[in-house]
Motif scaffolding. Structure first.
Motif, PDB file in Angstrom:
ATOM      1  N   TYR A 147       0.865  -1.163   0.096  1.00  0.00           N
ATOM      2  CA  TYR A 147       0.048  -0.082  -0.037  1.00  0.00           C
ATOM      3  C   TYR A 147       1.011   1.250  -0.049  1.00  0.00           C
ATOM      4  O   TYR A 147       0.674   2.102  -0.845  1.00  0.00           O
ATOM      5  CB  TYR A 147      -0.874   0.026   1.154  1.00  0.00           C
ATOM      6  CG  TYR A 147      -1.593   1.105   1.304  1.00  0.00           C
ATOM      7  CD1 TYR A 147      -2.588   1.423   0.466  1.00  0.00           C
ATOM      8  CD2 TYR A 147      -1.277   2.179   2.314  1.00  0.00           C
ATOM      9  CE1 TYR A 147      -3.486   2.536   0.605  1.00  0.00           C
ATOM     10  CE2 TYR A 147      -2.087   3.530   2.375  1.00  0.00           C
ATOM     11  CZ  TYR A 147      -3.191   3.630   1.697  1.00  0.00           C
ATOM     12  OH  TYR A 147      -3.882   4.997   1.879  1.00  0.00           O
ATOM     13  N   LEU A 148       1.899   1.240   1.020  1.00  0.00           N
ATOM     14  CA  LEU A 148       2.891   2.386   0.932  1.00  0.00           C
ATOM     15  C   LEU A 148       3.528   2.659  -0.501  1.00  0.00           C
ATOM     16  O   LEU A 148       3.834   3.709  -1.037  1.00  0.00           O
ATOM     17  CB  LEU A 148       3.716   2.090   2.026  1.00  0.00           C
ATOM     18  CG  LEU A 148       4.982   3.266   2.141  1.00  0.00           C
ATOM     19  CD1 LEU A 148       4.497   4.572   2.397  1.00  0.00           C
ATOM     20  CD2 LEU A 148       5.970   2.633   3.199  1.00  0.00           C
ATOM     21  N   LEU A 149       3.780   1.734  -1.144  1.00  0.00           N
ATOM     22  CA  LEU A 149       4.577   1.588  -2.428  1.00  0.00           C
ATOM     23  C   LEU A 149       3.560   2.382  -3.440  1.00  0.00           C
ATOM     24  O   LEU A 149       3.868   3.226  -4.199  1.00  0.00           O
ATOM     25  CB  LEU A 149       5.150   0.338  -2.644  1.00  0.00           C
ATOM     26  CG  LEU A 149       5.693   0.464  -4.258  1.00  0.00           C
ATOM     27  CD1 LEU A 149       6.902   1.128  -4.244  1.00  0.00           C
ATOM     28  CD2 LEU A 149       5.913  -1.003  -4.522  1.00  0.00           C
ATOM     29  N   ASN A 150       2.307   1.791  -3.607  1.00  0.00           N
ATOM     30  CA  ASN A 150       1.376   2.295  -4.379  1.00  0.00           C
ATOM     31  C   ASN A 150       1.145   3.894  -4.092  1.00  0.00           C
ATOM     32  O   ASN A 150       0.868   4.515  -5.120  1.00  0.00           O
ATOM     33  CB  ASN A 150       0.006   1.606  -4.392  1.00  0.00           C
ATOM     34  CG  ASN A 150       0.168   0.176  -5.227  1.00  0.00           C
ATOM     35  OD1 ASN A 150       0.298   0.223  -6.414  1.00  0.00           O
ATOM     36  ND2 ASN A 150       0.388  -0.865  -4.403  1.00  0.00           N
ATOM     37  N   VAL A 151       0.945   4.313  -2.993  1.00  0.00           N
ATOM     38  CA  VAL A 151       0.896   5.810  -2.524  1.00  0.00           C
ATOM     39  C   VAL A 151       2.193   6.416  -2.874  1.00  0.00           C
ATOM     40  O   VAL A 151       1.853   7.596  -3.610  1.00  0.00           O
ATOM     41  CB  VAL A 151       0.700   5.787  -0.991  1.00  0.00           C
ATOM     42  CG1 VAL A 151       0.769   7.301  -0.795  1.00  0.00           C
ATOM     43  CG2 VAL A 151      -0.648   5.402  -0.739  1.00  0.00           C
ATOM     44  N   LEU A 152       3.161   6.070  -2.712  1.00  0.00           N
ATOM     45  CA  LEU A 152       4.459   6.643  -3.417  1.00  0.00           C
ATOM     46  C   LEU A 152       4.438   6.911  -5.002  1.00  0.00           C
ATOM     47  O   LEU A 152       4.783   7.851  -5.584  1.00  0.00           O
ATOM     48  CB  LEU A 152       5.743   5.863  -2.873  1.00  0.00           C
ATOM     49  CG  LEU A 152       5.915   5.910  -1.397  1.00  0.00           C
ATOM     50  CD1 LEU A 152       7.140   5.247  -0.894  1.00  0.00           C
ATOM     51  CD2 LEU A 152       6.173   7.655  -0.798  1.00  0.00           C
TER      52      LEU A 152
END
Length: 238
Positions: A147-152
Motif C-alpha cells: 500500500y505504501l509503495l502504491n501511494v508513493l
C-alpha cells in the motif's frame, strides 16, 4: 526485438536463464510472466537489439545512400512505471536495513482490452527469517508495504497503478490455499444446503474466494461485516 521463453522452477530462475541466453542485463529487458504455479514458472524476456532494428529500418550503415541515424531508446510509460516502482521499493528496503534485490515481472492481462497488465515486484535474496517478518501475520506486513509503495508511485505519477509485492512466492501459495478452501467450503454448502461463513479476510483474499466460485452454478458468495471483521459467506443457490 529478441525474445526468449524459459520455464524453470521459479520466476527468478527462469528470468536468470533467459537473460543468460540473451546476454543482457535485467535493466535492459522486459520480463513477462506467461504462466506460474507453485512448482514452475514460464517467462518471456524481450530485449531491443538497436543495431538490428536500425539496419531493418534505415538499411546497412555501410550503404552510403542510406542516411546514418542514431536512435535514442526512450522508455514507454509502462517501462517508466516499472523502473520507478522498482527504485522506490529498493529505497524502502534499504531504509528497513534489508539487503535484497527486486525482480519486476509483468503479467499480461487476459480477456478484455480494458484490463490492465499486473506488475509484480518479487523481493529476493533474503533468508527465511526475514521473509517471514516481511510477510507478517496473514500477509499484513506485506500488504502494508504494498500500500505504501502504491501511494508513493501515485504521488510521483499522479495516477494509481496496482503494483503487487511478493516474497518467497507467498502470493501464489496463499492463492492456491484459498482456492482450495473455497472449493472445500462450497462442497459443504452444497451438501448441507446452509450458508457457510469463512474467517475474516483482506480484500485481496476475499477477491480470490469470489473469483474461485463465480462460475459455480450451485453456490454464490457475498461479503459481510465491516473493517477487519469483513468476511465471505458462501450461499447455496436455490
Amino acid at each position: 526485438m529478441q525474445k526468449v521463453e524459459v520455464r524453470a522452477a521459479s520466476v527468478a530462475e527462469a528470468v536468470a536463464q533467459a537473460l543468460a541466453q540473451l546476454g543482457k542485463d535485467e535493466d535492459e529487458a522486459l520480463i513477462e510472466v506467461l504462466a506460474q504455479t507453485a512448482d514452475s514458472a514460464l517467462v518471456r524476456v524481450s530485449v531491443d537489439d538497436d543495431e538490428d532494428e536500425l539496419l531493418a529500418e534505415y538499411g546497412d550503415d555501410d550503404d552510403e545512400e542510406q542516411p546514418k541515424r542514431r536512435r535514442r531508446r526512450v522508455a514507454s510509460t509502462d517501462e517508466q512505471t516499472v523502473a520507478l516502482a522498482r527504485q522506490l521499493l529498493e529505497a524502502l528496503l534499504t531504509r528497513m536495513n534489508i539487503d535484497a534485490f527486486v525482480t519486476p515481472v509483468v503479467q499480461k492481462a487476459k480477456g478484455s482490452d480494458d484490463e490492465e497488465d499486473t506488475l509484480t515486484l518479487h523481493i529476493e535474496g533474503v533468508d527465511e527469517e526475514t521473509t517471514g517478518l516481511m510477510i507478517g501475520r496473514r500477509g499484513e506486513t506485506l500488504r502494508s508495504l504494498q500500500y505504501l509503495l502504491n501511494v508513493l508511485i501515485h504521488r510521483q505519477t499522479g495516477r494509481w497503478s496496482q503494483v503487487v509485492i511478493d516474497i518467497g512466492q507467498y502470493r501464489q501459495r496463499r492463492q492456491d490455499s484459498l482456492e482450495g478452501l473455497a472449493l472445500r467450503m462450497a462442497e459443504r454448502v452444497r451438501q448441507s444446503g446452509r450458508p457457510m461463513p469463512l474467517e475474516p479476510m483482506s480484500s485481496f483474499e476475499r477477491r480470490i474466494i469470489h473469483m474461485a466460485l463465480r462460475e459455480d452454478p450451485s453456490v454464490y458468495t457475498e461479503s459481510a461485516g465491516e473493517g477487519e471483521h469483513r468476511k465471505i459467506v458462501i450461499y447455496p443457490k436455490r
